[in-house]
Design an enzyme around this catalytic site. Sequence first.
Site, short mmCIF file in Angstrom:
data_model
loop_
_atom_site.label_atom_id
_atom_site.label_comp_id
_atom_site.label_asym_id
_atom_site.label_seq_id
_atom_site.Cartn_x
_atom_site.Cartn_y
_atom_site.Cartn_z
N ALA A 1 11.74 -49.28 10.15
CA ALA A 1 12.61 -50.33 10.69
C ALA A 1 13.85 -50.50 9.81
O ALA A 1 13.83 -50.18 8.63
CB ALA A 1 11.84 -51.64 10.75
N GLU B 1 5.08 -50.42 4.36
CA GLU B 1 5.56 -51.78 4.65
C GLU B 1 5.10 -52.82 3.64
O GLU B 1 5.79 -53.80 3.37
CB GLU B 1 5.13 -52.20 6.05
CG GLU B 1 5.89 -51.53 7.18
CD GLU B 1 5.35 -50.17 7.59
OE1 GLU B 1 4.53 -49.60 6.83
OE2 GLU B 1 5.75 -49.67 8.66
N GLY C 1 7.74 -47.33 10.61
CA GLY C 1 7.87 -47.23 12.07
C GLY C 1 8.07 -45.80 12.54
O GLY C 1 7.80 -45.49 13.71
#
Length: 721
Positions: free
Chosen positions: A66, A141, A116
Site C-alpha cells: 500500500a 505490515e 499488498g
Amino acid sequence: MSNTIRFEVDAGGIATLTLDIPGKPVNVITPEFQADLAQAVEHIAADTAIKGVVITSAKRDFMAGADLKHLVTAYDRGISAAEAADFSGALNKLYRRLETCGKPVAAAINGLALGGGLELALACHYRVLADAPKVVVGLPEVKVGLLPGAGGTQRLARLIGIASALPLIVEGKHVKPAEALKLGIVNEVAPPGEVVSRARVWLATDPEPLAPWDRKGFKVPGGVGMQNPGLVQAFLVGNSLVAKNTWHNFPAPNAIMSAVYEGCQLPFDRGLAVESKYFGKLLAGPVARNLMRTLFVNKGLADALARRPAGIAKSQVGKLGILGAGMMGAGIAYVSAQAGIEVVLLDTSREAAEKGRGYSSKLLAKGIQRGKVTQDQADALLSRIKATSDYADLAGCELVVEAVFEQRDIKADVTAKAEAVIGKGTVLASNTSTLPITGLAQASKRPANFIGIHFFSPVDKMPLVEIIVGRRTSEATLARALDYVGQLKKTPIVVNDSRGFYTSRVIGTISNEGQAMLAEGIAPALIENAAKMAGFPVGPLAVSDEVTLELQWKITRQTEQDLGARFIKPVGYDGLEKMIQLGRLGRRQGGGYYDYPADGPKRLWPGLKDHWPVSAEQPPVEEVMKRFLFIESLESVRCFEEGVIAHPADADLGSILGIGYPAWTGGALSYIETLGVPEFVAECQRLAKRYGPRFKPTRSLKKMAAAGEGFYPLPGAGKSA
Ligand code: NAD
C-alpha cells in the site's frame, strides 16, 4: 483504458495484466490502481474469450504494497475503526472478486512482492517467483503498526498452515525465493525472464479457477483452534514472545494473532471480515500513525537528504581523513571504507592507528566466518584504510573527521595541524558528543568549513548521524556533510549548536532521572524494569554505566565550569558525585550501578541500597515509566523552542534511532501528540508539583494545547515535515 495496468489479450485468450503505476519507482496500491484493477477483473469475468490471466509488472519489482503516504494521515484525519475497516474491506472484496472471477489467474512475480503486493499474488491461483538475489516476498505490515489487510492473514495461514504463517506475519519477515518455495508460498521459482512463460505453461494445463479454500472439504494444513498441540505452541509461545518483545506497547502483533486465530476457524469470507475489523482498529490508532510517520515517511525524507540546502552541487567524498583511531575513529573508518571511500586513519603513533585499523580486520573476519563477506571484499576494504601518524597523508582529503579525546585543547591542536595540510575547501567535522561546535570552530582558520558530524557507538550498527551546524558553518559545508552521510547510507538529522546538541542533551535527562529516583528510595530494579516496560532498550542506570559515570561527571563539571553562575545543578548531580567518590565509574572501569561478573550476566550492584536505602512504599510502575517518557519529551520540546531542533521530525528520528526512545511513540515529540498536547500539559503540571520544576510544561506547549495544535501540521493544513 487504464493508467496503472496494461491490459492485453492474446489470440489464445490469455489476458496479461502488467502493473505499471505511473510516476512511482515501485508499484504501490493507490486508489486509482484499485479502480483500474476492479475494472479489469469485471472485464475478465465478463469476456468469454478470456480463458486465463497472467498478472505481472513492468517495473523491476512486482509490487511493494500500500502507499503509506496515504495511510499515514488516517489517524490525524480522525478516521474511525469502522471506516478504517472499510478501507481493508474494499481491497479484500476486490482481491476476492479476482480470486472468484471464474478464470484461472497466475501471478508472474518478476521481483520483490511485499505487503499488498504479495497479497495480490496470494489471491491468484498460481504463483511463479523470479529466482534472483534481491527478490524477497513477505508481509511486513507489522513494522508500520498494521496487519496485512488485503487477505494476507487469512490466505497465507490457509496456504502454508498457521504454525508457519504466524511467525512470518507477526515478525514481518521476508523470505527469499528458495524459502518461499519450500514453505509453499509460491508454486514455482524460475529465472526472472521466464516467470511469465512459466505462468502461461500452467494456464495451458487448463487449471480449475479455484483457490484451495474454495474447494470442497478444504482443511487448513496443520489444523485450526486450540485442540491442536502444534497450534497451542504457536499461539501460547507466540503470545508470550510478543509480550516479552513489545511489553504490550505495540498492538499489531496481538491483532495479527487474533485475526489468524479467529479468522481461520470461520468460513473464508467471514475470516476476511475479521481481518478487516482488526486492521481497522490498528489504522485508527496512534501507534500505526507514529510508526508510519516517523520510521517510514520522515525517515525516507531524511535518507533522501531532505534537509540539504538547495542549489549546491552534489558532492562525494573520495578520500577521508580521520583524526583519532580510538573506538569512534576506528568505527568511522570501517563504515567509510565499506562505502568505497579511501581512508587515512591518523593517531599519535602508527601503532595506535594500526590498532584502529585492526577493528575493521576483526569485523571483516566475523563477516567472513558468517559468509557475509568474501576474502576479496575484505582485502579490498582493508586496503582502503591507511594507518598513519603523519599529517602529510591528509593531503587531498575532501573531508576530515576529528575523533580524538573529548578535550578542547587536544581538539584545537589537531584541528590546526590538519588545516596546515588540507586544502582550503576541505570540510573539517568534529565527532564531539558534547562540546559546542561554534566554540571548537574557534580553533579553525575556516569556521565556515567547520561542522559537527556526530556518530553513535557502535558506528557500524547505529543508523543515525547527528549533524550539528555551528554559528558560522556555511550551507555548502552542511550540504557536503549530508552528502557524506548519504554515501554511508545512514540516516542524518540536522540540529543547531547547543551544549550536548540534541541527543546527548536528551539522554542526559533520563540518566539524571534514574539517579533522582534512587535518591527518592525507589528500588533500582523497578527503575530499570519500568524503563524497559515503557519501551527503552535498557534502563537509565544501565545507560549511565555504558556511557560511563566518569564521562557523565566530566561533562557535568565542564558545564558547571563553563556556565559559572548560570549553572543549574541537575537533579542527579549529588548521586553522580557520590558514585564517583565510591569509585563506581562505569562498565568499562569495572562497575557502576551494575556489577559485571566475568562468569555471568551483569547484576545491579548490591551496595546501592547502603547509600540509597529502598523505601518501604514504592510508586506504581506506570508512574516511573511516565517520568522517563516525559522527561525526555520535555527536553526535546525545549530543544525545539530554542531552535536546536528546527523540524519535529529530527527530534522524533533522533530520539528513536540515536538514543532508544521507544519506537511505538513515534519519537519524543510525537509521544506528546499521542497522549494529546492538553493531556500532556496537565500531566506535566502534576509531575512538576510532585517532583520539581524540571517537569513544568513550557510556555509554547501550553500555547499549543490551548490552540489545539500539535508539532506536525494536521493533514490538509500544509506540508508535513
Ligand atoms: P577513544 O578514547 O576511544 O579514542 C580517542 C583516540 O584519539 C585515541 O586513539 C587517542 O590515541 C587519539 N588521540 C588523542 N589525542 C590525539 C592527538 N593529539 N592526535 C591524534 N590522535 C589522538 O575515544 P572515543 O570514544 O573514540 O571518542 C572520540 C570522540 O568521539 C570524542 O570526542 C567523543 O566525545 C566522541 N564520541 C564518543 C562516543 C562514544 O560512545 N564513545 C560517541 C559519539 C561521539
